[in-house]
Write an enzyme that holds these catalytic residues in place. Structure first.
Site, PDB file in Angstrom:
ATOM      1  N   ASP A  74     -13.497 -23.389   1.613  1.00 16.43           N
ATOM      2  CA  ASP A  74     -12.633 -23.177   0.442  1.00 16.43           C
ATOM      3  C   ASP A  74     -13.222 -23.948  -0.739  1.00 16.43           C
ATOM      4  O   ASP A  74     -14.156 -24.739  -0.573  1.00 16.43           O
ATOM      5  CB  ASP A  74     -11.176 -23.612   0.734  1.00 16.43           C
ATOM      6  CG  ASP A  74     -10.179 -22.731  -0.024  1.00 16.43           C
ATOM      7  OD1 ASP A  74     -10.241 -22.711  -1.271  1.00 16.43           O
ATOM      8  OD2 ASP A  74      -9.370 -22.047   0.632  1.00 16.43           O
TER       9      ASP A  74
ATOM     10  N   ASN B  92      -3.136   0.053  -8.195  1.00 19.43           N
ATOM     11  CA  ASN B  92      -1.871  -0.604  -8.544  1.00 19.43           C
ATOM     12  C   ASN B  92      -1.863  -0.930 -10.028  1.00 19.43           C
ATOM     13  O   ASN B  92      -2.904  -1.276 -10.603  1.00 19.43           O
ATOM     14  CB  ASN B  92      -1.690  -1.884  -7.711  1.00 19.43           C
ATOM     15  CG  ASN B  92      -0.239  -2.305  -7.613  1.00 19.43           C
ATOM     16  OD1 ASN B  92       0.667  -1.531  -7.954  1.00 19.43           O
ATOM     17  ND2 ASN B  92      -0.017  -3.512  -7.146  1.00 19.43           N
TER      18      ASN B  92
ATOM     19  N   TYR C 267      -8.818  -5.841  -9.390  1.00 18.84           N
ATOM     20  CA  TYR C 267      -8.539  -6.168  -7.984  1.00 18.84           C
ATOM     21  C   TYR C 267      -8.730  -4.926  -7.102  1.00 18.84           C
ATOM     22  O   TYR C 267      -9.389  -4.983  -6.054  1.00 18.84           O
ATOM     23  CB  TYR C 267      -7.105  -6.684  -7.895  1.00 18.84           C
ATOM     24  CG  TYR C 267      -6.670  -7.186  -6.539  1.00 18.84           C
ATOM     25  CD1 TYR C 267      -7.140  -8.401  -6.041  1.00 18.84           C
ATOM     26  CD2 TYR C 267      -5.762  -6.459  -5.769  1.00 18.84           C
ATOM     27  CE1 TYR C 267      -6.711  -8.874  -4.802  1.00 18.84           C
ATOM     28  CE2 TYR C 267      -5.330  -6.928  -4.536  1.00 18.84           C
ATOM     29  CZ  TYR C 267      -5.810  -8.137  -4.056  1.00 18.84           C
ATOM     30  OH  TYR C 267      -5.388  -8.601  -2.824  1.00 18.84           O
TER      31      TYR C 267
ATOM     32  N   LYS D  11     -11.291  -4.409  -3.982  1.00 15.89           N
ATOM     33  CA  LYS D  11     -10.800  -4.200  -2.615  1.00 15.89           C
ATOM     34  C   LYS D  11     -11.222  -2.829  -2.075  1.00 15.89           C
ATOM     35  O   LYS D  11     -11.429  -2.662  -0.874  1.00 15.89           O
ATOM     36  CB  LYS D  11      -9.270  -4.372  -2.572  1.00 15.89           C
ATOM     37  CG  LYS D  11      -8.826  -5.798  -2.902  1.00 15.89           C
ATOM     38  CD  LYS D  11      -9.403  -6.812  -1.914  1.00 15.89           C
ATOM     39  CE  LYS D  11      -8.890  -8.217  -2.102  1.00 15.89           C
ATOM     40  NZ  LYS D  11      -9.481  -9.180  -1.169  1.00 15.89           N
TER      41      LYS D  11
ATOM     42  N   THR E  73       3.100 -14.849   1.069  1.00 15.12           N
ATOM     43  CA  THR E  73       2.230 -15.996   0.765  1.00 15.12           C
ATOM     44  C   THR E  73       2.545 -16.486  -0.650  1.00 15.12           C
ATOM     45  O   THR E  73       3.374 -15.894  -1.347  1.00 15.12           O
ATOM     46  CB  THR E  73       0.731 -15.617   0.799  1.00 15.12           C
ATOM     47  OG1 THR E  73       0.497 -14.668  -0.250  1.00 15.12           O
ATOM     48  CG2 THR E  73       0.300 -15.054   2.124  1.00 15.12           C
TER      49      THR E  73
END
Ligand code: NAD
Length: 446
Positions: free
Chosen positions: A237, A346, A352, A356, A387
């Site tokens: 990370d 979307n 994004y 993806k 999340t």
């Protein structure tokens, strides 16, 4: 963030209010028991069509489990139907009859698995059409049973080969499949021999796996589930999350690698870290990802570039560098994390969704290349998962997003992790080039 509506709808008072008002009733899902993972039990009724190909393999695949094979007299049972014998659309009566007679016997959180043959690999047109119809059938069954917390999925086998059926069949019947609903898993010729003796509960013993974005959210859940399955996790990370990452990895006896995956030297540092471990590298799970939502007309070039570089560019560079070594050859796994936004698109997520969708493209185009080296590459496409990312969504949109699937609720990070664990299992070497949505059968892009 907990789903307060789900809690309310399952309370004594809530149940009657929800019923009277005709509101959605999200069922409580049964998930894997971390003390006894991959444990299969319960009654199972198997049905076949005349000329079905895989009846014996179903029984063999479920050997050494607590599954109890029952006859039609049973009152409560999970259902597996081998539809591979259907060669034309006028041979579907047995399919109809089996589910017409038995669907009501599914227990709460029951499982339906249908087995067919992949239409694109069938030369005969009538036969291919008849097999393709199974997708619509399975998805409709999944919608019918979702209110019980039950799932339905389809396994397509390639040609007449049945090798490798055990891994997807066991996964789709397990509690790990709690939020994987309405999906098709396509089996190919296994990329490596399937080890007949297999430790189902600790399949990753003695292996190391890399998980990026492991400090929190879905990546943390993946690390926990893969460690449960015996893996030594190398969690990656950003340096800003070093403390959180180190804490998470120390609890799993894993290794924390504070590294921005977009850094120029990131692929080499990752390889060096893997090379230092005693355990053979089994897999890289490319989970790290960000959103930078904006309408396209207002999106800055920096918001576009940064996102594309984190969500797909860096992944390509790491794959390239790793494949230049032989670390993953003969048994390795690569997993990408896509999104249903990459399938449906979307509003405000053009950057994004591009990244993806490209993850899915990476899986499609690299699967044949990886297969030649005994490696599989697959992706998960999460829907609405609880999340920090989704907790930031405004209240009304969040409630709406949760109820948009057949199970009327968001998934948990571990639901995505369980699919990754299935991909990583040594028995899953016939699962290559798949993108499985973990979305409870979300309406978006379905
Ligand atoms: P999250 O924001 O909680 O976690 C992402 C992690 O990635 C963070 O720890 C972050 O520090 C790390 N990361 C970001 N950039 C990095 C970089 N350059 N180098 C190294 N690490 C980096 O997100 P999440 O909800 O857990 O999502 C995980 C993945 O699942 C992402 O790829 C996301 O796009 C995808 N996804 C999530 C959902 C959802 O509903 N949460 C839905 C679809 C897809």
């Amino acid at each position: 963030m907990s789903d307060k509506y789900l809690e309310f709808a399952n309370s004594k008072l809530g149940r009657s209010i929800v019923s009277v008002l005709g509101l959605p009733k999200p069922p409580r899902l049964i998930r894997e028991d971390s003390n006894n993972p991959h444990y299969l039990s319960g009654n199972l009724l198997c049905g076949t069509t005349t000329g079905a190909l895989y009846g014996t393999q179903i029984n063999q695949s479920l050997g050494a489990t607590e599954v109890n094979f029952v006859s039609e007299e049973a009152e409560s049972c999970h259902l597996v139907f081998d539809a591979s014998g259907i060669r034309s659309t006028d041979q579907t009566t047995e399919l109809y009859q089996f589910f017409h007679n038995n669907l009501a016997k599914l227990p709460r959180c029951g499982r339906v698995v249908i087995i067919g043959q992949q239409p694109s690999n069938i030369d005969n047109v009538e036969h291919a059409i008849a097999q393709r119809g199974l997708v619509g059938f399975m998805k409709s069954v999944a919608k019918e049973i979702g209110r019980k917390g039950a799932t339905a999925n389809l396994i397509y086998l390639n040609g007449f080969g049945h090798k490798g059926l055990a891994a997807p069949l066991r996964f789709l019947l397990s509690a790990g499949c709690a939020y994987t609903n309405g999906q098709v898993i396509t089996l190919t010729t296994p990329v490596t021999d399937i080890i007949p003796e297999h430790h189902w509960q600790q399949p990753l013993n003695g292996k190391s796996v890399v998980v990026t974005g492991a400090a929190r959210g879905i990546g943390l859940a993946m690390s926990q589930v893969l460690a449960r399955d015996g893996a030594m996790v190398i969690g990656v990370d950003v340096p800003q999350s070093k403390e959180q990452l180190e804490k998470a990895m120390s609890e799993l006896d894993g290794i924390a690698l504070a590294l921005d995956i977009t850094a120029e030297d990131a692929p080499q540092r990752l390889i060096d870290c893997c090379a230092q471990q005693e355990e053979k590298l089994q897999a890289v799970v490319h989970n790290a990802g960000i959103t930078r939502d904006k309408m396209l007309s207002r999106m800055t070039e920096q918001q576009w570039q940064l996102l594309v570089d984190i969500n797909i560019g860096s992944i390509q560079r790491i794959n390239h560098a790793l494949l230049a070594t032989q670390m993953l050859d003969q048994g390795g796994r690569i997993v990408g994390v896509a999104s249903i936004s990459g399938i449906a698109g979307n509003l405000g997520q053009s950057n994004y969704a591009y990244s993806k969708s490209a993850v899915i493209g990476m899986v499609d185009s690299m699967a044949p290349i990886c297969a030649k080296r005994g490696i599989t590459i697959n992706a998960v496409a999460p829907g609405f998962i609880e999340t920090k990312m989704t907790a930031a969504i405004p209240f009304a949109t969040r409630q709406f997003g949760r109820r948009l699937c057949s199970l009327s609720q968001g998934g948990l990070p571990e639901d995505v992790a369980e699919v990754v664990a299935f991909y990583l299992s040594p028995q899953a070497s016939g699962v290559n080039g798949n993108t499985i949505r973990v979305c409870g059968q979300n309406l978006m892009g379905a």
